[in-house]
Write an enzyme that holds these catalytic residues in place. Structure first.
Site, PDB file in Angstrom:
ATOM      1  N   HIS A 173      -9.655 -24.855 -48.299  1.00 24.23           N
ATOM      2  CA  HIS A 173      -8.539 -25.267 -47.329  1.00 24.23           C
ATOM      3  C   HIS A 173      -7.813 -26.163 -48.051  1.00 24.23           C
ATOM      4  CE1 HIS A 173     -12.110 -27.656 -45.921  1.00 24.23           C
ATOM      5  NE2 HIS A 173     -10.947 -28.105 -45.245  1.00 24.23           N
ATOM      6  N   GLN A 204      -8.913 -32.893 -52.910  1.00 24.78           N
ATOM      7  CA  GLN A 204      -7.560 -33.253 -52.842  1.00 24.78           C
ATOM      8  C   GLN A 204      -6.048 -33.294 -54.020  1.00 24.78           C
ATOM      9  OE1 GLN A 204      -6.158 -33.891 -49.994  1.00 24.78           O
ATOM     10  NE2 GLN A 204      -8.097 -34.391 -49.142  1.00 24.78           N
ATOM     11  N   GLY A 236     -16.557 -27.460 -49.564  1.00 24.24           N
ATOM     12  CA  GLY A 236     -16.443 -28.278 -50.030  1.00 24.24           C
ATOM     13  C   GLY A 236     -17.744 -29.758 -50.298  1.00 24.24           C
ATOM     14  N   CYS A 288      -9.090 -46.502 -33.637  1.00 20.96           N
ATOM     15  CA  CYS A 288      -8.713 -46.237 -31.664  1.00 20.96           C
ATOM     16  C   CYS A 288      -9.050 -44.156 -31.829  1.00 20.96           C
ATOM     17  CB  CYS A 288      -7.482 -46.750 -31.744  1.00 20.96           C
ATOM     18  SG  CYS A 288      -6.877 -48.320 -32.288  1.00 20.96           S
TER      19      CYS A 288
END
Length: 461
Positions: free
Chosen positions: A196, A177, A69, A320
Protein backbone atom coordinates in the site's frame (compact mmCIF):
# COMPACT_ATOMS: atom_id res chain seq x y z
CA UNK A 1 -9.22 17.47 -2.64
CA UNK A 2 -5.39 17.19 -2.74
CA UNK A 3 -4.17 14.10 -0.92
CA UNK A 4 -0.64 14.71 0.39
CA UNK A 5 -0.09 11.62 2.57
CA UNK A 6 1.26 8.99 0.17
CA UNK A 7 3.88 7.94 2.74
CA UNK A 8 1.05 6.53 4.87
CA UNK A 9 -0.85 4.94 2.00
CA UNK A 10 -0.63 5.75 -1.70
CA UNK A 11 -3.86 5.87 -3.72
CA UNK A 12 -4.63 2.61 -5.50
CA UNK A 13 -2.79 2.59 -8.83
CA UNK A 14 -5.04 2.08 -11.91
CA UNK A 15 -3.02 -1.02 -12.83
CA UNK A 16 -3.60 -2.43 -9.35
CA UNK A 17 -7.33 -1.90 -9.71
CA UNK A 18 -7.41 -3.63 -13.11
CA UNK A 19 -5.31 -6.57 -11.90
CA UNK A 20 -7.38 -6.92 -8.73
CA UNK A 21 -10.68 -7.08 -10.58
CA UNK A 22 -9.34 -9.51 -13.19
CA UNK A 23 -7.83 -11.87 -10.64
CA UNK A 24 -11.04 -11.94 -8.59
CA UNK A 25 -12.49 -13.88 -11.52
CA UNK A 26 -9.40 -15.92 -12.39
CA UNK A 27 -7.56 -16.37 -9.10
CA UNK A 28 -10.15 -17.42 -6.56
CA UNK A 29 -9.16 -21.10 -6.32
CA UNK A 30 -6.55 -22.72 -4.08
CA UNK A 31 -3.14 -22.49 -5.81
CA UNK A 32 -2.02 -25.62 -3.93
CA UNK A 33 -4.55 -27.81 -5.78
CA UNK A 34 -3.82 -29.73 -8.97
CA UNK A 35 -7.13 -29.33 -10.78
CA UNK A 36 -7.68 -26.74 -13.52
CA UNK A 37 -8.79 -23.84 -11.33
CA UNK A 38 -5.97 -24.47 -8.86
CA UNK A 39 -3.37 -24.61 -11.67
CA UNK A 40 -4.68 -21.31 -13.03
CA UNK A 41 -4.36 -19.73 -9.57
CA UNK A 42 -0.84 -21.16 -9.22
CA UNK A 43 0.21 -19.61 -12.52
CA UNK A 44 -1.02 -16.21 -11.31
CA UNK A 45 0.81 -16.58 -7.98
CA UNK A 46 4.05 -17.67 -9.66
CA UNK A 47 3.88 -14.79 -12.14
CA UNK A 48 3.29 -12.30 -9.32
CA UNK A 49 6.23 -13.70 -7.36
CA UNK A 50 8.53 -13.45 -10.39
CA UNK A 51 7.47 -9.85 -11.05
CA UNK A 52 7.97 -8.85 -7.41
CA UNK A 53 11.32 -10.62 -7.19
CA UNK A 54 12.54 -8.83 -10.30
CA UNK A 55 11.59 -5.49 -8.75
CA UNK A 56 13.28 -6.37 -5.46
CA UNK A 57 16.38 -7.81 -7.10
CA UNK A 58 16.24 -11.33 -5.71
CA UNK A 59 15.34 -14.84 -6.86
CA UNK A 60 11.65 -15.79 -6.92
CA UNK A 61 12.25 -18.62 -4.44
CA UNK A 62 13.76 -16.10 -2.00
CA UNK A 63 10.57 -14.02 -1.79
CA UNK A 64 7.32 -14.71 0.04
CA UNK A 65 4.12 -12.69 0.37
CA UNK A 66 2.91 -11.81 3.87
CA UNK A 67 -0.36 -10.28 5.17
CA UNK A 68 1.35 -6.89 5.74
CA UNK A 69 4.66 -5.09 5.78
CA UNK A 70 4.64 -5.19 9.58
CA UNK A 71 4.17 -8.96 9.51
CA UNK A 72 7.09 -9.22 7.08
CA UNK A 73 9.31 -7.24 9.46
CA UNK A 74 8.30 -9.28 12.50
CA UNK A 75 8.73 -12.59 10.66
CA UNK A 76 12.10 -11.54 9.28
CA UNK A 77 13.50 -10.38 12.60
CA UNK A 78 12.22 -13.28 14.68
CA UNK A 79 13.27 -15.85 12.07
CA UNK A 80 16.89 -14.70 11.96
CA UNK A 81 17.23 -14.14 15.70
CA UNK A 82 15.98 -17.67 16.36
CA UNK A 83 18.21 -19.25 13.73
CA UNK A 84 21.33 -17.42 14.95
CA UNK A 85 20.79 -17.64 18.70
CA UNK A 86 24.02 -19.65 19.09
CA UNK A 87 25.95 -16.79 17.49
CA UNK A 88 24.55 -14.23 19.90
CA UNK A 89 21.45 -12.40 20.97
CA UNK A 90 22.30 -8.82 20.00
CA UNK A 91 19.99 -6.92 17.64
CA UNK A 92 21.33 -3.69 16.14
CA UNK A 93 18.81 -1.09 14.88
CA UNK A 94 18.90 2.58 14.00
CA UNK A 95 17.07 5.02 16.26
CA UNK A 96 14.71 6.05 13.44
CA UNK A 97 13.46 2.67 12.27
CA UNK A 98 9.76 2.15 11.65
CA UNK A 99 7.77 1.29 14.75
CA UNK A 100 7.36 -2.30 13.51
CA UNK A 101 11.13 -2.79 13.84
CA UNK A 102 11.33 -1.05 17.21
CA UNK A 103 8.39 -3.05 18.56
CA UNK A 104 10.16 -6.26 17.52
CA UNK A 105 13.28 -4.97 19.27
CA UNK A 106 11.28 -4.30 22.45
CA UNK A 107 9.90 -7.84 22.36
CA UNK A 108 13.41 -9.23 21.88
CA UNK A 109 14.73 -7.20 24.83
CA UNK A 110 11.80 -8.27 27.03
CA UNK A 111 12.73 -11.90 26.31
CA UNK A 112 16.28 -11.30 27.52
CA UNK A 113 17.92 -10.28 24.27
CA UNK A 114 20.27 -7.33 23.81
CA UNK A 115 19.40 -4.35 21.61
CA UNK A 116 21.83 -1.68 20.42
CA UNK A 117 20.22 1.47 19.04
CA UNK A 118 22.47 3.47 16.72
CA UNK A 119 21.81 7.23 16.92
CA UNK A 120 21.34 9.49 13.91
CA UNK A 121 22.47 13.00 13.06
CA UNK A 122 20.26 16.04 12.70
CA UNK A 123 19.45 15.08 9.09
CA UNK A 124 18.05 11.73 10.23
CA UNK A 125 20.82 9.58 8.72
CA UNK A 126 23.01 7.14 10.62
CA UNK A 127 26.75 7.42 10.30
CA UNK A 128 27.92 4.31 8.43
CA UNK A 129 31.08 4.03 10.53
CA UNK A 130 29.10 4.28 13.75
CA UNK A 131 26.67 1.63 12.51
CA UNK A 132 29.61 -0.65 11.68
CA UNK A 133 31.11 -0.06 15.14
CA UNK A 134 27.90 -1.31 16.76
CA UNK A 135 28.40 -4.77 15.23
CA UNK A 136 30.24 -7.32 17.34
CA UNK A 137 30.78 -11.06 17.51
CA UNK A 138 27.53 -11.51 19.40
CA UNK A 139 25.35 -9.64 16.92
CA UNK A 140 22.69 -11.89 15.42
CA UNK A 141 21.01 -9.33 13.14
CA UNK A 142 21.18 -5.68 12.11
CA UNK A 143 18.28 -3.61 10.75
CA UNK A 144 18.46 -0.42 8.70
CA UNK A 145 15.66 1.20 6.71
CA UNK A 146 16.38 2.28 3.14
CA UNK A 147 14.70 5.67 3.65
CA UNK A 148 12.92 7.23 6.57
CA UNK A 149 9.14 7.23 6.59
CA UNK A 150 8.75 10.57 8.39
CA UNK A 151 11.43 12.85 6.94
CA UNK A 152 12.44 11.03 3.73
CA UNK A 153 16.17 10.82 4.48
CA UNK A 154 17.94 7.98 2.67
CA UNK A 155 20.19 5.76 4.76
CA UNK A 156 23.68 4.50 3.80
CA UNK A 157 22.44 0.97 3.18
CA UNK A 158 25.24 -0.06 0.80
CA UNK A 159 27.93 0.95 3.31
CA UNK A 160 26.06 -0.69 6.19
CA UNK A 161 25.61 -3.89 4.18
CA UNK A 162 29.33 -3.99 3.41
CA UNK A 163 30.15 -3.62 7.11
CA UNK A 164 27.62 -6.31 8.01
CA UNK A 165 29.07 -8.66 5.42
CA UNK A 166 32.58 -8.12 6.83
CA UNK A 167 31.31 -8.81 10.35
CA UNK A 168 29.33 -11.88 9.30
CA UNK A 169 26.04 -10.26 10.36
CA UNK A 170 22.88 -10.41 8.18
CA UNK A 171 21.27 -7.05 7.42
CA UNK A 172 17.49 -6.62 7.21
CA UNK A 173 16.40 -3.61 5.15
CA UNK A 174 12.93 -2.13 5.59
CA UNK A 175 12.30 -0.80 2.07
CA UNK A 176 8.64 0.09 2.54
CA UNK A 177 9.08 3.75 1.58
CA UNK A 178 11.62 3.36 -1.23
CA UNK A 179 10.86 0.17 -3.13
CA UNK A 180 8.42 1.87 -5.49
CA UNK A 181 11.23 4.23 -6.56
CA UNK A 182 13.90 1.63 -7.27
CA UNK A 183 15.92 -1.32 -6.02
CA UNK A 184 17.83 -1.05 -2.77
CA UNK A 185 21.57 -0.81 -3.25
CA UNK A 186 23.96 -3.01 -1.34
CA UNK A 187 24.46 -6.65 -0.44
CA UNK A 188 21.56 -6.90 2.01
CA UNK A 189 20.42 -10.23 3.47
CA UNK A 190 16.71 -9.65 4.06
CA UNK A 191 14.29 -7.06 2.71
CA UNK A 192 10.72 -6.17 3.63
CA UNK A 193 8.14 -3.93 1.97
CA UNK A 194 4.43 -3.12 1.95
CA UNK A 195 2.23 -2.85 -1.15
CA UNK A 196 0.00 0.00 0.00
CA UNK A 197 3.05 2.29 0.08
CA UNK A 198 3.47 2.12 -3.72
CA UNK A 199 -0.18 2.07 -4.79
CA UNK A 200 -0.97 -1.61 -4.35
CA UNK A 201 -3.81 -2.87 -2.16
CA UNK A 202 -3.46 -2.96 1.61
CA UNK A 203 -2.82 -6.32 3.23
CA UNK A 204 0.17 -7.46 1.14
CA UNK A 205 3.75 -7.42 2.36
CA UNK A 206 6.98 -8.77 0.92
CA UNK A 207 9.71 -10.67 2.73
CA UNK A 208 12.86 -11.57 0.80
CA UNK A 209 15.45 -13.82 2.47
CA UNK A 210 18.65 -14.42 0.52
CA UNK A 211 19.88 -17.96 0.07
CA UNK A 212 22.43 -18.83 2.71
CA UNK A 213 20.87 -16.69 5.44
CA UNK A 214 20.03 -18.77 8.49
CA UNK A 215 16.30 -18.52 9.02
CA UNK A 216 13.93 -20.39 11.33
CA UNK A 217 10.25 -19.34 11.01
CA UNK A 218 8.65 -18.82 14.41
CA UNK A 219 5.18 -19.91 15.42
CA UNK A 220 2.89 -22.42 13.71
CA UNK A 221 3.53 -22.76 10.00
CA UNK A 222 2.20 -24.71 7.04
CA UNK A 223 3.27 -25.56 3.51
CA UNK A 224 2.37 -22.17 2.04
CA UNK A 225 4.92 -19.45 1.27
CA UNK A 226 7.84 -21.67 2.28
CA UNK A 227 6.38 -21.89 5.78
CA UNK A 228 7.21 -18.22 6.39
CA UNK A 229 3.68 -16.79 5.99
CA UNK A 230 1.09 -19.41 6.89
CA UNK A 231 -2.48 -19.24 5.70
CA UNK A 232 -4.36 -19.02 2.44
CA UNK A 233 -2.80 -16.44 0.12
CA UNK A 234 -4.86 -13.38 -0.79
CA UNK A 235 -4.16 -14.04 -4.45
CA UNK A 236 -6.11 -11.15 -6.04
CA UNK A 237 -4.36 -8.64 -3.77
CA UNK A 238 -0.97 -10.26 -4.38
CA UNK A 239 -1.44 -10.10 -8.15
CA UNK A 240 -2.51 -6.46 -7.90
CA UNK A 241 0.47 -5.64 -5.67
CA UNK A 242 2.98 -7.16 -8.09
CA UNK A 243 1.36 -5.57 -11.14
CA UNK A 244 1.31 -2.13 -9.56
CA UNK A 245 4.92 -2.43 -8.38
CA UNK A 246 6.01 -3.12 -11.95
CA UNK A 247 3.89 -0.19 -13.17
CA UNK A 248 5.19 2.37 -10.68
CA UNK A 249 8.76 1.29 -11.37
CA UNK A 250 8.24 1.98 -15.06
CA UNK A 251 7.08 5.50 -14.15
CA UNK A 252 9.55 6.09 -11.33
CA UNK A 253 12.27 8.01 -13.14
CA UNK A 254 9.96 10.47 -14.86
CA UNK A 255 7.54 10.92 -11.98
CA UNK A 256 10.34 11.05 -9.42
CA UNK A 257 12.01 13.92 -11.27
CA UNK A 258 8.72 15.82 -11.50
CA UNK A 259 7.78 15.32 -7.84
CA UNK A 260 11.30 16.18 -6.66
CA UNK A 261 10.95 19.57 -8.34
CA UNK A 262 7.62 20.15 -6.55
CA UNK A 263 9.12 19.13 -3.20
CA UNK A 264 12.11 21.39 -3.82
CA UNK A 265 9.64 24.22 -4.29
CA UNK A 266 7.96 23.44 -0.97
CA UNK A 267 11.33 23.16 0.81
CA UNK A 268 12.41 26.55 -0.52
CA UNK A 269 9.15 28.49 -0.24
CA UNK A 270 7.80 27.42 3.15
CA UNK A 271 10.61 29.12 5.17
CA UNK A 272 10.16 32.23 3.02
CA UNK A 273 6.40 32.35 3.47
CA UNK A 274 6.06 31.24 7.10
CA UNK A 275 8.25 32.71 9.88
CA UNK A 276 9.91 30.40 12.40
CA UNK A 277 9.84 27.19 10.40
CA UNK A 278 12.39 24.38 10.42
CA UNK A 279 12.54 22.11 7.35
CA UNK A 280 13.92 18.77 8.52
CA UNK A 281 15.58 15.82 6.80
CA UNK A 282 18.46 15.63 4.35
CA UNK A 283 17.95 18.17 1.53
CA UNK A 284 19.72 15.99 -1.06
CA UNK A 285 19.79 12.32 -0.05
CA UNK A 286 16.05 11.90 0.31
CA UNK A 287 12.96 10.41 -1.27
CA UNK A 288 11.71 12.50 -4.19
CA UNK A 289 8.14 12.96 -3.00
CA UNK A 290 8.43 13.74 0.72
CA UNK A 291 9.16 16.85 2.79
CA UNK A 292 8.69 17.54 6.48
CA UNK A 293 8.75 20.86 8.31
CA UNK A 294 7.91 22.08 11.81
CA UNK A 295 6.34 25.41 12.79
CA UNK A 296 7.12 27.15 16.06
CA UNK A 297 4.23 28.16 18.32
CA UNK A 298 1.72 25.89 16.56
CA UNK A 299 -0.53 23.14 17.88
CA UNK A 300 0.06 20.36 15.36
CA UNK A 301 -3.37 18.80 15.72
CA UNK A 302 -5.13 22.11 15.10
CA UNK A 303 -2.85 22.85 12.14
CA UNK A 304 -3.68 19.52 10.50
CA UNK A 305 -7.40 20.02 11.09
CA UNK A 306 -7.27 23.51 9.57
CA UNK A 307 -5.37 22.25 6.53
CA UNK A 308 -7.96 19.49 6.17
CA UNK A 309 -10.72 22.12 6.20
CA UNK A 310 -8.85 23.86 3.39
CA UNK A 311 -8.86 20.60 1.43
CA UNK A 312 -5.35 19.25 2.12
CA UNK A 313 -4.68 15.84 3.64
CA UNK A 314 -1.29 15.83 5.38
CA UNK A 315 0.17 14.01 8.38
CA UNK A 316 2.40 14.85 11.32
CA UNK A 317 4.94 13.49 13.77
CA UNK A 318 4.08 16.19 16.28
CA UNK A 319 3.35 15.26 19.88
CA UNK A 320 0.28 17.49 19.57
CA UNK A 321 -1.35 14.93 17.27
CA UNK A 322 -0.54 11.92 19.43
CA UNK A 323 -2.70 10.41 22.13
CA UNK A 324 0.50 9.83 24.15
CA UNK A 325 1.53 13.51 23.88
CA UNK A 326 5.12 12.44 23.20
CA UNK A 327 7.05 13.49 20.11
CA UNK A 328 7.67 11.13 17.23
CA UNK A 329 10.64 8.90 17.97
CA UNK A 330 12.13 9.99 14.65
CA UNK A 331 12.03 13.73 15.45
CA UNK A 332 13.25 13.00 18.97
CA UNK A 333 16.24 11.00 17.68
CA UNK A 334 17.09 13.80 15.23
CA UNK A 335 16.85 16.46 17.94
CA UNK A 336 14.71 18.76 15.80
CA UNK A 337 11.64 20.85 16.51
CA UNK A 338 8.55 18.67 16.94
CA UNK A 339 5.72 21.15 17.45
CA UNK A 340 3.61 22.08 14.47
CA UNK A 341 5.12 19.26 12.44
CA UNK A 342 3.75 18.68 8.93
CA UNK A 343 4.70 15.84 6.59
CA UNK A 344 3.81 16.34 2.94
CA UNK A 345 4.21 13.24 0.77
CA UNK A 346 3.00 13.69 -2.79
CA UNK A 347 1.38 10.77 -4.64
CA UNK A 348 2.08 10.16 -8.31
CA UNK A 349 0.17 12.54 -10.51
CA UNK A 350 0.10 15.44 -8.03
CA UNK A 351 -0.58 18.65 -9.96
CA UNK A 352 1.73 21.63 -9.63
CA UNK A 353 -1.37 23.79 -9.14
CA UNK A 354 -2.25 21.86 -5.98
CA UNK A 355 1.21 22.51 -4.54
CA UNK A 356 0.92 26.21 -5.40
CA UNK A 357 -2.45 26.41 -3.65
CA UNK A 358 -1.00 24.65 -0.60
CA UNK A 359 1.74 27.29 -0.45
CA UNK A 360 -0.91 30.01 -0.71
CA UNK A 361 -3.02 28.55 2.09
CA UNK A 362 -0.32 27.51 4.57
CA UNK A 363 0.89 30.99 5.74
CA UNK A 364 -2.63 32.14 6.58
CA UNK A 365 -3.50 28.91 8.39
CA UNK A 366 -0.31 28.98 10.49
CA UNK A 367 -0.82 32.65 11.33
CA UNK A 368 -4.41 32.03 12.44
CA UNK A 369 -3.42 29.11 14.67
CA UNK A 370 -0.60 31.13 16.23
CA UNK A 371 -2.93 34.05 16.87
CA UNK A 372 -5.45 31.80 18.64
CA UNK A 373 -2.67 30.43 20.84
CA UNK A 374 -1.36 33.90 21.68
CA UNK A 375 2.06 33.32 20.13
CA UNK A 376 4.44 36.32 19.99
CA UNK A 377 4.56 38.05 16.61
CA UNK A 378 8.27 38.93 16.80
CA UNK A 379 11.27 38.71 19.07
CA UNK A 380 11.41 41.52 21.62
CA UNK A 381 14.45 43.64 22.44
CA UNK A 382 16.05 42.82 25.80
CA UNK A 383 15.07 44.88 28.82
CA UNK A 384 16.21 44.88 32.40
CA UNK A 385 14.70 42.25 34.66
CA UNK A 386 14.44 42.44 38.44
CA UNK A 387 15.71 38.91 38.98
CA UNK A 388 15.89 35.40 37.54
CA UNK A 389 12.89 34.66 35.36
CA UNK A 390 10.92 31.46 35.86
CA UNK A 391 8.14 30.35 33.52
CA UNK A 392 5.71 27.91 35.12
CA UNK A 393 4.30 25.81 32.26
CA UNK A 394 3.54 22.75 34.37
CA UNK A 395 0.41 21.00 33.19
CA UNK A 396 0.49 22.77 29.81
CA UNK A 397 1.08 20.93 26.54
CA UNK A 398 2.92 21.82 23.38
CA UNK A 399 3.36 24.42 22.07
CA UNK A 400 2.40 26.46 25.16
CA UNK A 401 5.72 26.06 27.10
CA UNK A 402 7.70 27.47 24.16
CA UNK A 403 5.15 30.22 23.54
CA UNK A 404 5.40 31.34 27.16
CA UNK A 405 9.19 31.23 26.99
CA UNK A 406 9.13 33.47 23.92
CA UNK A 407 6.71 35.92 25.55
CA UNK A 408 9.01 36.66 28.49
CA UNK A 409 12.34 36.42 26.71
CA UNK A 410 12.31 40.15 25.96
CA UNK A 411 12.69 40.74 29.70
CA UNK A 412 15.94 38.77 29.84
CA UNK A 413 19.10 40.94 29.75
CA UNK A 414 22.13 39.85 27.77
CA UNK A 415 23.77 36.99 29.66
CA UNK A 416 20.65 36.46 31.77
CA UNK A 417 18.69 33.25 31.97
CA UNK A 418 15.11 32.11 32.05
CA UNK A 419 13.98 28.78 33.49
CA UNK A 420 10.98 26.97 32.03
CA UNK A 421 9.20 24.44 34.21
CA UNK A 422 7.42 21.82 32.12
CA UNK A 423 6.16 18.28 32.48
CA UNK A 424 5.49 17.89 28.75
CA UNK A 425 7.92 15.48 27.11
CA UNK A 426 7.91 17.56 23.92
CA UNK A 427 9.61 20.43 25.77
CA UNK A 428 12.79 18.37 25.92
CA UNK A 429 12.98 18.71 22.14
CA UNK A 430 11.26 21.99 21.46
CA UNK A 431 13.04 24.27 23.91
CA UNK A 432 16.55 23.39 22.64
CA UNK A 433 15.22 23.64 19.07
CA UNK A 434 13.82 27.11 19.84
CA UNK A 435 17.23 28.16 21.16
CA UNK A 436 18.96 26.97 18.00
CA UNK A 437 16.46 28.76 15.77
CA UNK A 438 16.76 31.94 17.84
CA UNK A 439 20.54 31.84 18.28
CA UNK A 440 20.27 31.57 22.07
CA UNK A 441 22.13 29.23 24.42
CA UNK A 442 20.42 26.16 25.82
CA UNK A 443 22.11 25.69 29.18
CA UNK A 444 20.54 22.37 30.09
CA UNK A 445 17.90 20.73 32.24
CA UNK A 446 17.48 19.45 35.76
CA UNK A 447 14.65 17.98 37.82
CA UNK A 448 12.26 20.60 39.14
CA UNK A 449 11.42 20.49 42.86
CA UNK A 450 7.85 21.31 41.86
CA UNK A 451 7.65 18.35 39.50
CA UNK A 452 8.54 17.98 35.85
CA UNK A 453 11.79 19.40 34.48
CA UNK A 454 13.46 22.81 34.68
CA UNK A 455 14.92 23.91 31.30
CA UNK A 456 17.40 26.78 31.43
CA UNK A 457 17.97 29.17 28.51
CA UNK A 458 20.55 31.98 28.40
CA UNK A 459 20.24 35.08 26.22
CA UNK A 460 23.37 35.55 24.10
CA UNK A 461 22.05 37.54 21.13
Amino acid sequence: MPYFDAASAAPLHPVARQALLASLDEGWADPARLYREGRRARLLLDAAREAAAEAVGCRPDELVFTPSGTRAVHAGISGVLAARRRVGNRLVVSAVEHSSVLHAAETHAAAGGAVTEVPVGRSGAVDAARFAAALDSGTALACLQSANHEVGTEQPVAEAAEACRAAGVPLLVDAAQSLGWGQVDGDWSLLTASAHKWGGPAGVGLLAVRKGVRFAPQGPSDERESGRAPGFENLPAIVAAAASLRAVRAEAETEGTRLRALVDRIRARVPELVPDVEVVGDPVRRLPHLVTFSCLYVDGETLLHELDREGFSVSSGSSCTSSTLTPSHVLRAMGVLSEGNVRVSLPAGTAAEDVDRFLDVLPRVVAEVRERLGAPAAAAAPTAADGPLVVDALGKRCPIPVIELAKVFGEVPMGGTVTVLSDDEAARLDIPAWCEMRGQEYVGEEPSPRGGTAYVVRRVT
